[in-house]
Design an enzyme around this catalytic site. Structure first.
Site: not given
Length: 708
Positions: A171-172, A389, A391, A393, A412, A546, A551, A686
């Site tokens: 992930n990030c 990170m 994201c 998190s 992550n 988390y 959204e 966004g």
């Protein structure tokens, strides 16, 4: 008795359907192999004797098969099993064709709205989305257990980033930019040595960011303080050059002025390189690199003064914006900015308060940066301050062999999110039933997260040399497996959650801002946090809770539940669920109270927590922003500001677009009145797209979040 269908719908139990199914099977076998009425009655009674209020279709079919075999009706049992298998194959059939064709024809609205940073009309972006659709389909049909896929399809959980699950990528992360700059790295098989100047360091940093973004699916963060060393290198280089060129022919004061001018130009050019490179580069996933710059004035950093200069220049250039294709300055999407409030800059007389005042002006003009309170963060993370990170998190504390905390170079593994309101809908206010269902679904989340973990096990460093071999995460050997970085808390796994407000309303008939609702909501948070801690103790993997800023997921869950359970007041009737622990946007509450209330939930959501307040007319409220900044430092770990910002595509006007006396939208700069050429952006969702008129002839955002 109720029956839960495979698509998640709950319907009334009907005996006639079992009878009809068996009779249909009877018609396909010889008379000697058929089932008599006595056996049919026995099967019906067996279903009743289960005594369950809710049965799944699969379980009922298992009962039928068991009784057919027990009665030696093997021929009809085989027919029945084959029929079930064929239906199962049909359900698992390839689903990518239509979605890909819609994407190419620009008819796939769900993908177009999924990520505002990716233009689905571009060939390069379409290529990434096509690969993603194939990955989703293979993941659903082959890689995930069927019950996990069904849980995702039915909105029980959300298995994030299935469009990348087919690949062994994560992930990030927090890039270990210090190691890569100080010790060199390699990109595309080419050695990049440690830079000798600030501008080169900025160029190398953007090259690293682009390479990292192309080999993972989430965001990345870079601590900007590591560039301070290279700004000093540039200064030292300029001083040496002047000594060599001019010697004693000019005064020391004149030399200092020349060095300052050269350094100012170097600083401006280097920061501009970062901003323009990040916004013009296109990674292999069809978008600009999703990168966050972490801005922390650390008193223990020997290059703190240089870091302050860099941060000031970042703010200056962000306030100015970047030029669009028409040459008009607009707000760039990247890099995201996160600014740390500490004792030296919290607007209470610190030596770097001037930097924070510039941050407030930047927030007023461009909505960024977000703010982290070092004071609150130290309370939550064993005295440490570090970046989230990309994201948003946060990592769990981890120490190396020398007992030193390490943050950069960690990552992550993945995210799975839980639909809390759906549990509340089914529980119908019954707490005993609720806690049982919550545990069942938490176990489902754990199983889904472990699928992510197992997918990474055995990955060799060669799949992404920039991550595993050349310093972004590690310096492993070629052919070496990454497994040791997946255990012992080095990397994290995130349990997300959506809709604490709606859940509380369903269970307690009030918001979680009310005393009774708050007590229940905090118990739910503790329960989820304890589950993550239990998984960590059992596996050695750093699971954490988390508060995801996803959204789009707020709408997906709400849409599924509305289709399944109908319109429920204050829950599915809104069209969206409230993100994580947030207060519902319709509740009248001031910014300070909102931050104070949500801080109690952030403390329980240490795998990631983000709170925002809306400040109308940010550009005219710098003083109000400064007051909120002071408040953030003392009260909440992570805060951001949100507002509405209009943009005219005709002239590039970036400000408020009004409704004129004739009830028409009109750009105050070029007087354009074409709605399709105007955009409203709103950080809450966004959304970036065309607006429209609602029935009341008032301005409304065509988005799935807030309507103004």
């Amino acid at each position: 008795m109720k029956i839960q269908k495979r698509d998640g719908r709950v319907v009334s139990y009907e005996e006639d359907k079992i009878i009809a199914a068996i009779q249909k099977a009877n018609n396909e076998v010889e008379e000697k192999d058929r089932v008599g009425q006595d056996l049919i009655d026995e099967i019906l009674q067996a279903v009743k004797d289960e005594g369950r209020e809710l049965q799944t279709v699969e379980h009922v079919q298992d009962i039928i098969e068991a009784h057919l075999v027990k009665a030696n009706k093997y021929v009809i049992a085989k027919k029945y099993m084959v029929y079930r298998y064929q239906r199962s194959l049909l359900r698992k059939s390839n689903t990518t064709d239509e979605s890909i064709l819609k994407l190419i024809r620009n008819e796939n609205k769900e993908l177009a709205e999924e990520n505002s940073n990716k233009n689905t009309r571009l060939a390069s972006t379409q290529r990434d989305y096509i690969a993603g659709e194939v990955s989703r389909d293979v993941t659903r049909r082959m890689l995930l257990p069927e019950h996990i896929s069904l849980a995702h399809d039915n909105g029980v959980i959300h298995f994030h980033d299935a469009d990348y699950f087919i690949q062994p990528i994560f992930n990030c992360c927090l890039i270990n930019i210090k190691d890569m700059l100080d010790n060199g790295t390699s990109i595309n098989g080419k050695l990049i040595e440690s830079p000798k100047s600030f501008q080169v360091a900025c160029t190398v940093t953007t090259q690293i960011i682009a390479a990292v973004a192309s080999n993972q699916y989430g965001g990345q963060s870079v601590n900007i303080k590591h560039l301070g060393k290279y700004l000093r290198k540039s200064r030292d280089k300029f001083v040496a050059q002047l000594e060599e060129e001019l010697g004693d022919t000019i005064s020391a004061e004149a030399k200092e002025k020349i060095v300052a001018l050269r350094l100012k130009d170097e600083l401006r050019s280097g920061v501009q390189t970062i901003q323009y490179q990040i916004n013009t580069l296109m990674t292999t996933n069809g978008q600009s690199p999703f990168v966050t710059l972490f801005l922390h004035l650390d008193d223990e950093d020997e290059y703190e003064e240089e870091t302050a200069q860099i941060i000031m220049e970042i703010f200056r250039q962000r306030i100015q914006g970047t030029k669009n294709e028409k040459g008009v300055y607009v707000t760039p999407a990247f890099p995201k900015l996160v600014y740390v409030l500490d004792e030296n800059n919290n607007l209470s007389g610190g030596k770097y308060d001037y930097v924070t005042k510039m941050a407030a002006q930047c927030s007023a003009k461009r909505m960024y940066p977000d703010y982290i309170s070092a004071k609150k963060m130290r309370e939550n993370y064993e005295g440490n301050v570090f970046s989230c990170m990309g994201c948003r998190s946060f990592l769990s504390p981890w120490k190396d062999e020398e007992g030193k905390y390490k943050w950069e170079g960690r990552f992550n593994q993945g995210v799975v999110s839980l639909n809390l309101p759906q549990i509340g809908i089914i529980a119908q206010g019954d707490e005993e039933k609720f806690w049982g269902l919550l545990d069942e679904r938490l176990n489902l989340c754990y199983e889904a997260l472990m699928c992510r973990h197992k997918a990474l096990l055995g990955t060799v460093s060669d799949v992404s040399p920039i991550h595993w071999q050349y310093g972004a995460i590690a310096r492993l050997k070629k052919g070496e497996k990454i497994d040791k970085l997946l255990f012992n808390g080095y990397s994290t796994m995130s349990l997300g959650y959506i809709g604490l407000y709606e859940l509380t309303y369903l269970m307690k008939n009030c918001s979680h801002t009310e005393p009774e609702g708050k007590e229940f909501a905090l118990r739910v948070m503790d329960h989820m946090k304890d589950a993550a801690a239990k998984w960590k103790a059992e596996t050695g993997i750093a699971f954490s809770l988390y508060g995801t800023p996803a959204e789009t997921l707020c709408y997906r869950f709400a849409r599924i539940d509305r289709e399944k359970f109908g319109e429920i007041k204050n829950v599915t009737d809104k069209g969206y669920y409230t993100n994580s622990y947030h207060i519902d946007v319709r509740e009248p509450i001031d910014a300070f109270t909102k931050f104070t209330f949500e801080s109690e939930f952030q403390n329980k959501s240490l795998g990631g927590a983000i709170s925002y307040v809306e400040v109308p007319n940010l550009m005219h409220n710098v003083e109000a922003i400064e007051e909120l900044i002071r408040f953030i430092y003392d009260n909440i770990q992570y805060g951001e500001f949100n507002t509405k910002s209009d943009y005219c595509h005709e002239c590039g006007y970036d400000g408020e677009i009004f409704v004129n006396d004739d009830n028409e939208w009109e750009c105050p700069q070029c007087h354009n009145k074409e709605r399709a050429k105007m955009t409203v952006t709103r950080r809450t969702c966004g959304y970036l797209g065309e607006n429209f008129w609602n029935a009341g002839k008032t301005k409304e955002i065509k988005a799935r979040v807030l309507h103004l």
